[in-house]
Design an enzyme around this catalytic site. Structure first.
Site, PDB file in Angstrom:
ATOM      1  N   ASN A   9       0.868  -1.178   0.000  1.00  0.00           N
ATOM      2  CA  ASN A   9       0.000   0.000   0.000  1.00  0.00           C
ATOM      3  C   ASN A   9       0.907   1.231   0.000  1.00  0.00           C
ATOM      4  OD1 ASN A   9      -1.805   2.033   0.335  1.00  0.00           O
ATOM      5  ND2 ASN A   9      -2.499   1.418   2.379  1.00  0.00           N
ATOM      6  N   LYS A  11       0.040   4.222  -0.325  1.00  0.00           N
ATOM      7  CA  LYS A  11      -0.631   5.414   0.220  1.00  0.00           C
ATOM      8  C   LYS A  11      -0.422   6.617  -0.715  1.00  0.00           C
ATOM      9  CE  LYS A  11      -0.308   3.280   4.696  1.00  0.00           C
ATOM     10  NZ  LYS A  11      -0.246   3.396   6.148  1.00  0.00           N
ATOM     11  N   HIS A  95      -9.794   1.215   4.323  1.00  0.00           N
ATOM     12  CA  HIS A  95      -8.528   1.374   5.044  1.00  0.00           C
ATOM     13  C   HIS A  95      -8.747   2.299   6.245  1.00  0.00           C
ATOM     14  CE1 HIS A  95      -4.447   2.542   6.050  1.00  0.00           C
ATOM     15  NE2 HIS A  95      -4.058   1.427   5.457  1.00  0.00           N
ATOM     16  N   GLU A  97      -7.132   4.668   7.398  1.00  0.00           N
ATOM     17  CA  GLU A  97      -6.922   6.106   7.132  1.00  0.00           C
ATOM     18  C   GLU A  97      -8.145   6.705   6.432  1.00  0.00           C
ATOM     19  OE1 GLU A  97      -3.128   5.548   5.248  1.00  0.00           O
ATOM     20  OE2 GLU A  97      -2.294   4.993   7.191  1.00  0.00           O
ATOM     21  N   GLU A 167      -5.757  -4.764  10.173  1.00  0.00           N
ATOM     22  CA  GLU A 167      -4.731  -3.761  10.434  1.00  0.00           C
ATOM     23  C   GLU A 167      -5.063  -3.034  11.739  1.00  0.00           C
ATOM     24  OE1 GLU A 167      -2.537  -2.586   6.577  1.00  0.00           O
ATOM     25  OE2 GLU A 167      -4.267  -1.288   6.757  1.00  0.00           O
ATOM     26  N   GLY A 173       2.227   2.383  10.839  1.00  0.00           N
ATOM     27  CA  GLY A 173       3.184   3.477  10.755  1.00  0.00           C
ATOM     28  C   GLY A 173       3.854   3.819  12.074  1.00  0.00           C
ATOM     29  N   SER A 213       3.103  -2.065  10.362  1.00  0.00           N
ATOM     30  CA  SER A 213       4.540  -2.154  10.619  1.00  0.00           C
ATOM     31  C   SER A 213       5.140  -3.512  10.241  1.00  0.00           C
ATOM     32  CB  SER A 213       4.853  -1.819  12.084  1.00  0.00           C
ATOM     33  OG  SER A 213       4.497  -0.467  12.352  1.00  0.00           O
TER      34      SER A 213
HETATM   35  P1  13P Z   1       2.793   0.479   7.715  1.00  0.00           P
HETATM   36  O1  13P Z   1       3.318  -0.813   7.122  1.00  0.00           O
HETATM   37  O2  13P Z   1       3.565   1.683   7.268  1.00  0.00           O
HETATM   38  O3  13P Z   1       2.635   0.369   9.205  1.00  0.00           O
HETATM   39  O4  13P Z   1       1.316   0.684   7.108  1.00  0.00           O
HETATM   40  C1  13P Z   1       0.402  -0.345   7.188  1.00  0.00           C
HETATM   41  C2  13P Z   1      -0.755  -0.013   6.334  1.00  0.00           C
HETATM   42  O5  13P Z   1      -1.539   0.885   6.654  1.00  0.00           O
HETATM   43  C3  13P Z   1      -0.942  -0.760   5.091  1.00  0.00           C
HETATM   44  O6  13P Z   1      -2.196  -0.554   4.546  1.00  0.00           O
END
Ligand code: 13P
Length: 252
Positions: A9, A11, A95, A97, A167, A173, A213
């Protein structure tokens, strides 16, 4: 036997040129592997470049979100028809976010999931609890709610393409990966809920990815868990070597 799925991903990162360079460097690093399906989830502006760069390759391309309608007066949105026309095969839905910053709800997740299935796009539906929810022992309740509303009204006979990504929001993150025990427990809860809604056969075949992560050095221990079928990777997927190491690490 569920085949592993490893999804990047990206982002809101990369330009089309950077995406093309990534794919060029990444393909030779994973060309020998057969144990996992690989998906790249990119911003709409990158999708044509990534589809083009992965042509004649088993790597699949995913959007990070979509509207559930085919078309209409929805400024700024992307429809399933637009994604299909580009050669996109997968779509992330719900997601955290999107839930956190853009008012995505379990109900809109459900509408998008139905639309993705109707259009032959493979949905990767994201669920996961906030830190406060975990700390107040609400994890199971949250996962059951997100899974039940997300999947409501789906016919078991149409559910095979669905992928779920667990997740935990506190792990995204932050460098604070869920332990394999915590992740496995959440995946078991989700799979049991899928079984209640769609039946045991669908649940046993459904891929449930872990995200939060994920790095090359923790992929193996996570992917060795009974109910973890791959990973959805944010930060560590931006670099081709790191993402290829995660693909390799998922062969357990
Ligand atoms: P990270 O791997 O940066 O923690 O992000 C996870 C994520 O949101 C994948 O969709």
């Amino acid at each position: 036997m569920r085949k592993k799925l490893i999804a990047a991903n990206w982002k809101m990162y990369k330009t089309p040129d950077e995406a093309k360079t990534f794919v060029k460097e990444f393909i030779p690093l994973v060309s020998g592997q057969k144990h996992a399906d690989i998906v790249l989830c990119a911003s709409p502006t990158l999708l044509p470049a990534v589809v083009d760069a992965t042509r004649n390759n088993p790597i699949r391309v995913s959007a990070q979100d979509m509207h559930w309608m085919d078309q209409g007066a929805y400024t700024g949105e992307t429809s399933p028809l637009m994604l299909k026309a580009l050669g996109v095969t997968h779509v992330l839905i719900g997601h955290s976010e999107r839930r956190q910053y853009f008012n995505e709800t379990d109900e809109s997740v459900n509408l998008k999931l139905k639309s993705a299935l109707a259009h032959g796009l493979t949905p990767i539906v994201c669920v996961g609890e906030l830190l406060a929810e975990r700390e107040s022992n609400q994890t199971e309740e949250v996962l059951v709610r997100q899974t039940s509303i997300g999947l409501s009204g789906i016919d078991a006979s149409a559910a095979a393409p669905i992928v779920i990504a667990y997740e935990p929001v506190w792990a995204i993150g932050t460098g604070r990966t869920a332990t394999p025990e915590i992740a496995q427990d959440a995946h078991r809860i989700i799979r049991e809920q899928v079984a209640k809604i769609l039946g045991g056969e669908v649940a046993a075949a459904m891929r449930i990815l872990y995200g939060g992560s994920v790095k090359p050095d923790n992929t193996g221990s996570l992917c060795a868990c009974a109910d973890i079928d791959g990973a959805l990777v944010g930060g560590a997927s931006l670099d081709p070597k790191s993402f290829a190491a995660i693909v390799a690490g998922s062969a357990v």
